[in-house]
Design an enzyme around this catalytic site. Structure first.
Site, PDB file in Angstrom:
ATOM      1  N   CYS A 108      12.738  -1.107   4.781  1.00 52.93           N
ATOM      2  CA  CYS A 108      11.803  -1.408   3.695  1.00 52.93           C
ATOM      3  C   CYS A 108      12.509  -1.814   2.410  1.00 52.93           C
ATOM      4  O   CYS A 108      11.866  -2.255   1.458  1.00 52.93           O
ATOM      5  CB  CYS A 108      10.896  -0.209   3.448  1.00 52.93           C
ATOM      6  SG  CYS A 108       9.389  -0.278   4.438  1.00 52.93           S
ATOM      7  N   ASP A 117      -5.232  -1.181   1.031  1.00 52.84           N
ATOM      8  CA  ASP A 117      -4.958   0.158   1.530  1.00 52.84           C
ATOM      9  C   ASP A 117      -3.910   0.054   2.631  1.00 52.84           C
ATOM     10  O   ASP A 117      -3.297  -1.002   2.846  1.00 52.84           O
ATOM     11  CB  ASP A 117      -6.246   0.816   2.047  1.00 52.84           C
ATOM     12  CG  ASP A 117      -6.295   2.306   1.695  1.00 52.84           C
ATOM     13  OD1 ASP A 117      -5.407   3.037   2.170  1.00 52.84           O
ATOM     14  OD2 ASP A 117      -7.207   2.711   0.944  1.00 52.84           O
ATOM     15  N   ASP A 118      -3.711   1.158   3.365  1.00 53.05           N
ATOM     16  CA  ASP A 118      -2.678   1.152   4.393  1.00 53.05           C
ATOM     17  C   ASP A 118      -2.989   0.176   5.519  1.00 53.05           C
ATOM     18  O   ASP A 118      -2.081  -0.412   6.104  1.00 53.05           O
ATOM     19  CB  ASP A 118      -2.501   2.565   4.968  1.00 53.05           C
ATOM     20  CG  ASP A 118      -1.849   3.499   3.961  1.00 53.05           C
ATOM     21  OD1 ASP A 118      -0.799   3.121   3.420  1.00 53.05           O
ATOM     22  OD2 ASP A 118      -2.387   4.589   3.711  1.00 53.05           O
ATOM     23  N   ASP A 157       0.749   3.587   9.262  1.00 57.14           N
ATOM     24  CA  ASP A 157      -0.471   3.109   8.605  1.00 57.14           C
ATOM     25  C   ASP A 157      -1.722   3.569   9.347  1.00 57.14           C
ATOM     26  O   ASP A 157      -2.743   3.905   8.729  1.00 57.14           O
ATOM     27  CB  ASP A 157      -0.458   1.576   8.532  1.00 57.14           C
ATOM     28  CG  ASP A 157       0.553   1.048   7.534  1.00 57.14           C
ATOM     29  OD1 ASP A 157       0.940   1.804   6.630  1.00 57.14           O
ATOM     30  OD2 ASP A 157       0.974  -0.111   7.681  1.00 57.14           O
ATOM     31  N   HIS A 217       5.636 -11.280  20.788  1.00 59.65           N
ATOM     32  CA  HIS A 217       6.312 -12.565  20.604  1.00 59.65           C
ATOM     33  C   HIS A 217       7.787 -12.295  20.333  1.00 59.65           C
ATOM     34  O   HIS A 217       8.143 -11.286  19.704  1.00 59.65           O
ATOM     35  CB  HIS A 217       5.699 -13.316  19.423  1.00 59.65           C
ATOM     36  CG  HIS A 217       6.358 -14.641  19.146  1.00 59.65           C
ATOM     37  ND1 HIS A 217       6.143 -15.754  19.921  1.00 59.65           N
ATOM     38  CD2 HIS A 217       7.238 -15.008  18.186  1.00 59.65           C
ATOM     39  CE1 HIS A 217       6.861 -16.767  19.440  1.00 59.65           C
ATOM     40  NE2 HIS A 217       7.532 -16.333  18.392  1.00 59.65           N
TER      41      HIS A 217
END
Length: 724
Positions: A404, A434-435, A474, A525
């Site tokens: 992150c 939001d998450d 999340d 993918h």
């Protein structure tokens, strides 16, 4: 993890012994291009045997004799897999690691040492400890000394084996215990009449030193059994012992002794003069686990050290198709033996030198410290100069962080999102902000989120686990049950065979987490690029209302389920500055799923997972959405091991300054305050709960294995964060 050269070969080093450590250092200075190097080792450090007696005696800290394999691997451009190998199939060319499955190789090398657990002695496996592996013995000894110091143990020790190692350790333990007021408490047991393997002149000197330190010597006896209170001898009185150490001989690890590799009667692997395992052109072995068939030698670290340059050359030759050279070990070597206190004796070529003992100790200490500096002071490698002119502002002194820490800055992201049109569809109940998004599909509420991480650890399986836990955060944070995942992977440029190996590792890591959460991987993918990235698009199902940022109330207590500081530790690790033990401990937490924590916190008024914008950024978002302010107790905020010291030293993630601008905090300016803005990868949940339930929830979270803490409360006022 960026690569400019197509990877074509996998080199796997099993074990972090002296030969492999030195070989990796050489590799870092002159690597073979196109090779992916993997080091498999049970832990993040490897002990240096030469300084073990000094540590046991109390002269060196534990850190002083440990080679930090995480820093070494970073310097060498290698990846580390933490795990103890327990099998090899040299025909299929795979190493088996529990919990990780099979790690494939094109060329491999074994340097796993030996053990001295003496399983043939009844009771030893239960009540004794082998001097090797060194780290296990050092751990047990440190714990025992603490018990003696606390008055819980009497300090009665026995050493089985009067060779050089046994004599050194008996004297070292006697010296340490003498400092605790314990005298005449160590007994050395030897089957022969002479000590130190019959080294000429050593027996008399060693017996004099043992008499000085109160070590009793029982020689020419056989050990029958070991119990919790004694060592039982054949035809001799029992020797009392609370702590029994075995140094007699050495034994091959079971997985090597039972493998199909050619080996001697003791289970050590046959190698030829090129250090190749007999019958193989792609498998090497060095150090104590190898039996040198062309020039047999006793088990000693000096031969592993001398073998390292030849091992580096011949492994490089195996990878490039060039000519190998022989390893010709010296006939004898200098033995510098510790004598408990800061004194030593020396032996070589049948002669023993005992004076001046203090000077010999300083000589030994200099040699040992010089060896260890090879792994703490790496050569500065010149970065490639840019080709052609460079635009203004294009140069940066900091590497781009992974995880992150590589996110787009919050201010820039918010500005872009503000320009998006509002949601028009009636079945999109909640969009960006939001998450996760909340959708309605056929009367069922479904949450939808996407996350991807720039690789920060080259262990594909571990990176896959962390990416999956991170993405599912999340879903869990909104109170939903994970349903499905789409996987997106970018691999560095590599051959088809290496692509297949990498994908197997990634799918195993991601799959274990996703399936463990009750969801399924339904597709994805993949593509090739400059570096590893792993992302997941995840969905979850809601039985009731989603837990969002908006429900927090004045008076609520804030619970954080994980420490903060991961971005700082990861940024420092990229620069080779973080402690390997701290890095390994961080990885273990980041890879731990949090579904059970979300279940416990399902009563929360508001909840979010703390990720790229840091604790301050995500708490600010909660305060704004719920129209409250936050009062934080800075000392109650947990941090990852090493994070505060690294922050104090000035280490920051690349997104730190942007996070600080986006979420100002009122309070003291110090290292821990800085960590509030540190971007978190696979971060914990931040939950606002009723004050009356906070302590119960914290206890439940901790009982479930989460490092949860109550860090503050919500108060009336304009959205802001104040730290005490």
């Amino acid at each position: 993890m960026t690569t400019q050269t197509t990877l074509t070969r996998d080199l796997v080093l099993v074990g972090g012994g002296h030969a492999h450590a030195l070989m990796l250092r050489m590799w870092g200075m002159t690597p073979v291009q196109g090779v992916q190097v993997t080091l498999i080792n049970p832990g993040p450090t490897a002990p240096y045997s030469g300084m073990l007696p000094g540590h046991i005696a109390g002269h060196y800290t534990r850190e002083a004799l440990e080679i930090d394999l995480v820093k070494l691997a970073r310097f060498a451009g290698a990846r580390v897999i933490f795990g103890a190998a327990d099998g090899i199939d040299a025909d299929r060319k795979v190493i088996h690691v529990p919990g990780r499955g099979e790690i494939a190789y094109d060329v491999a090398s074994l340097d796993v040492g030996l053990h001295a657990r003496a399983a043939h002695i009844p009771g030893f496996s239960q009540f004794g400890i082998g001097a090797k592996p060194l780290d296990a013995y050092a751990d047990r000894w440190d714990a025992y000394v603490s018990e003696v110091d606390a008055g819980k143990k009497a300090g009665i020790v026995a050493v089985i084996g009067g060779g050089v190692a046994g004599c050194e350790l008996a004297l070292a333990m006697a010296h340490r215990l003498h400092g605790l007021g314990k005298t005449n408490c160590v007994t050395l047991i030897e089957t022969n009449t002479k000590l130190a393997n019959g080294t000429p002149g050593a027996d008399r000197t060693l017996r004099e030193e043992m008499l000085r330190l109160g070590v009793a010597v029982v020689s020419a006896v056989e050990v029958d059994a070991v119990t919790a209170e004694a060592v039982k001898l054949r035809g001799y009185s029992d020797v009392a012992s609370e702590f029994t150490v075995g140094t007699a001989g050495g034994f091959a690890h079971d997985w090597l002794a039972t493998s199909d590799l050619p080996k001697d009667a003791q289970g050590f692997v046959h190698v030829d003069e090129r250090l190749l395992v007999s019958g193989y052109e792609d498998l090497f072995a060095a150090g104590d686990c190898a039996a040198l068939m062309a020039s047999p030698r006793p088990k000693a670290g000096v031969f592993a050290v001398r073998a390292a340059p030849v091992l580096y050359h011949n492994i490089s030759a195996a990878l490039t198709g060039s000519e190998m050279k022989p390893f010709r070990p010296q006939a004898d070597y200098l033995k510098l033996m510790s004598l408990g206190d800061k004194s030593a004796m020396a032996a070589k070529w049948g002669r023993c030198l005992v004076a001046p003992k203090a000077q010999l100790w300083r000589w030994k200490d200099y040699i040992d410290q010089s060896f260890m500096r090879k792994f703490s002071e790496f050569p500065k490698m010149k970065a490639a100069a840019p080709v052609g002119p460079v635009a203004l502002g294009a140069q940066s002194n900091q590497m781009l962080c992974g995880g992150c820490g590589a996110k787009v800055a919050p201010g820039q992201l918010s500005a872009a999102l503000a320009e998006m049109p509002t949601v028009k569809r009636s079945d999109v109940l909640q969009g960006a902000g939001d998450d996760a998004a909340v959708l309605e599909v056929g009367g069922q509420k479904q949450v939808l989120s996407v996350d991807h991480l720039r690789g920060f650890v080259a262990d594909h399986g571990l990176m896959g686990r962390i990416a999956a836990v991170h993405a599912l955060g999340d879903v869990w944070a909104m109170g939903a049950k994970p349903q499905s995942a789409l996987l997106s992977v970018t691999l560095p440029r590599m051959t088809r065979e290496l692509q297949a190996r990498a994908m197997r590792e990634i799918l195993a890591g991601v799959g274990e987490v996703v399936r463990g959460a009750g969801a399924e991987i339904v597709g994805g993918h993949s593509t090739m690029g400059e570096e590893l990235t792993i992302g997941l698009t995840v969905t979850g199902l809601l039985d009731g209302a989603a837990i969002t940022l908006e429900g927090a109330k004045v008076g609520d207590v804030l619970i954080l389920t994980r420490p903060i500081g991961s971005g700082t530790v990861l940024a420092a690790e990229m620069q080779g500055k973080a402690n390997g033990r701290d890095v390994a401990a961080l990885y273990e937490i980041l890879a731990q799923p949090q579904g059970d924590a979300a279940e416990i916190l399902s009563v929360a008024h508001a909840m979010t997972d703390v990720t790229g914008f840091g604790l301050a950024g995500h708490l600010t978002a909660m305060c704004r959405a719920s129209e409250v302010a936050a009062d934080i107790s800075l000392e109650d905020v947990p941090t990852y091991a090493g994070a505060e010291a690294l922050a104090e030293a000035g280490h920051r993630s690349t997104i730190f300054e942007d996070n600080k601008l986006a979420a100002p905090v009122f309070g003291p300016e110090n290292a821990k305050m800085a960590l509030l803005h540190d971007p978190q990868t696979s971060g914990g949940f931040l939950a606002a709960v009723t004050a009356g339930e906070a302590e119960r929830l914290r206890e439940e979270l901790q009982a479930a294995g989460h490092k949860a803490a109550v860090i503050g409360r919500l108060i009336e006022g304009a959205p802001a964060i104040v730290c005490r």
